[in-house]
Design a protein around this motif. Structure first.
Motif, PDB file in Angstrom:
ATOM      1  N   HIS A  52      49.893 -29.388  18.123  1.00  0.00           N
ATOM      2  CA  HIS A  52      49.478 -30.168  16.955  1.00  0.00           C
ATOM      3  C   HIS A  52      48.279 -31.048  17.272  1.00  0.00           C
ATOM      4  CE1 HIS A  52      49.787 -32.645  13.339  1.00  0.00           C
ATOM      5  NE2 HIS A  52      49.720 -33.708  14.130  1.00  0.00           N
ATOM      6  N   HIS A  53      48.228 -31.627  18.473  1.00  0.00           N
ATOM      7  CA  HIS A  53      47.099 -32.466  18.866  1.00  0.00           C
ATOM      8  C   HIS A  53      45.784 -31.694  18.809  1.00  0.00           C
ATOM      9  CE1 HIS A  53      49.602 -35.650  21.238  1.00  0.00           C
ATOM     10  NE2 HIS A  53      49.486 -35.942  19.967  1.00  0.00           N
ATOM     11  N   ASN A  54      45.856 -30.393  19.046  1.00  0.00           N
ATOM     12  CA  ASN A  54      44.640 -29.572  19.009  1.00  0.00           C
ATOM     13  C   ASN A  54      43.996 -29.572  17.627  1.00  0.00           C
ATOM     14  OD1 ASN A  54      44.878 -28.922  21.692  1.00  0.00           O
ATOM     15  ND2 ASN A  54      45.889 -26.954  21.328  1.00  0.00           N
ATOM     16  N   ILE A  55      44.801 -29.799  16.576  1.00  0.00           N
ATOM     17  CA  ILE A  55      44.254 -29.864  15.222  1.00  0.00           C
ATOM     18  C   ILE A  55      43.297 -31.039  15.107  1.00  0.00           C
ATOM     19  CG2 ILE A  55      44.801 -30.220  12.787  1.00  0.00           C
ATOM     20  CD1 ILE A  55      47.480 -28.875  13.282  1.00  0.00           C
ATOM     21  N   HIS A  56      43.730 -32.212  15.578  1.00  0.00           N
ATOM     22  CA  HIS A  56      42.899 -33.412  15.478  1.00  0.00           C
ATOM     23  C   HIS A  56      41.689 -33.332  16.408  1.00  0.00           C
ATOM     24  CE1 HIS A  56      45.896 -35.316  12.998  1.00  0.00           C
ATOM     25  NE2 HIS A  56      46.833 -35.148  13.923  1.00  0.00           N
ATOM     26  N   ALA A  57      41.871 -32.708  17.556  1.00  0.00           N
ATOM     27  CA  ALA A  57      40.778 -32.629  18.531  1.00  0.00           C
ATOM     28  C   ALA A  57      39.804 -31.509  18.227  1.00  0.00           C
ATOM     29  CB  ALA A  57      41.356 -32.428  19.939  1.00  0.00           C
ATOM     30  N   GLY A  58      40.190 -30.601  17.324  1.00  0.00           N
ATOM     31  CA  GLY A  58      39.338 -29.449  17.031  1.00  0.00           C
ATOM     32  C   GLY A  58      39.280 -28.467  18.180  1.00  0.00           C
TER      33      GLY A  58
END
Length: 231
Positions: A52-58
């Protein structure tokens, strides 16, 4: 996959696993909830929180070795290879008969017939038929702009947007109107342009079949190209 791609993939996986290990170490309690500090969403496991963190980090660290499309998770990459490149489609839609590669893909496809929209944005409440559509929508709530133009430093949420933007700097106009042959830089531009031809009477050259939106353009064309063959 060549040795360089294998090495790169291994580094990506090791980096992801290191992050996952740190998350597990700091949690201390496996039953504890896993809440995203940026948007407040609660995930069921450390791994899901990491992805999920990858969504915010792109960040999309898993790359297809066949077409170079990138994904946030290994499961997404595996699903892509199976659905797109393996060509095995054993799940048929009972409405239109289209065959899909997985039960999940079939169920997502069926919603295009039923109108069901089960994927809801937790920020604004907008709903979508497919999970991928919700993912793209979420990017517009995020402040992260990981893809930067090297010429003007403008930021974009998705690589596809950066690629489209790069065309404006290149001066290329790859989209050609099939009615008047005018050229455009993007699909959006040519789509807007084509609307100008709707319900317009076309003036067609009787000699070569060239089409014009105005009679004066046809006369100019005939005067410059067909003067010697006109009767």
């Amino acid at each position: 996959m060549n040795s360089q791609e294998c090495t790169q993939r291994s580094k990506q996986l090791l980096k992801q696993r290191a992050k996952l290990t740190r998350l597990k170490t700091t949690e201390g309690n496996r039953s504890a909830s896993h809440k995203c500090e940026e948007c407040g969403k609660v995930l069921s496991t450390s791994y899901n929180l990491l992805i999920h963190h990858n969504i915010h980090a792109g960040v999309r660290p898993y790359t297809c070795s066949i077409c170079n499309k990138s994904f946030r998770s290994a499961s997404g990459l595996n699903r892509h290879v199976r659905d797109v490149h393996d060509g095995i489609k054993n799940f048929a839609c009972d409405i239109c008969g289209r065959h899909l590669a997985s039960r999940a893909s079939r169920d997502e496809h069926r919603r295009t017939h039923s109108g069901e929209r089960p994927h809801i944005c937790e920020t604004c409440g907008k709903s979508f038929k497919q999970k991928a559509s919700l993912h793209v929508h979420r990017l517009y709530h995020s402040q992260a702009l990981p893809y930067r133009c090297v010429l003007c430093d403008r930021g974009f949420r998705r690589k596809q947007e950066l690629d489209k933007h790069a065309i404006w700097h290149s001066g290329q106009k790859p989209y050609v109107c099939d009615i008047c042959d005018e050229r455009f830089r993007s699909k959006g531009c040519i789509t807007r342009h084509r609307r100008t031809h709707i319900n317009q009477q076309l003036h067609i050259c009787a000699i070569c079949g060239a089409k014009f939106t105005q009679e004066r353009y046809l006369k100019r064309h005939c005067g410059s190209l067909h003067t010697t063959v006109r009767t």
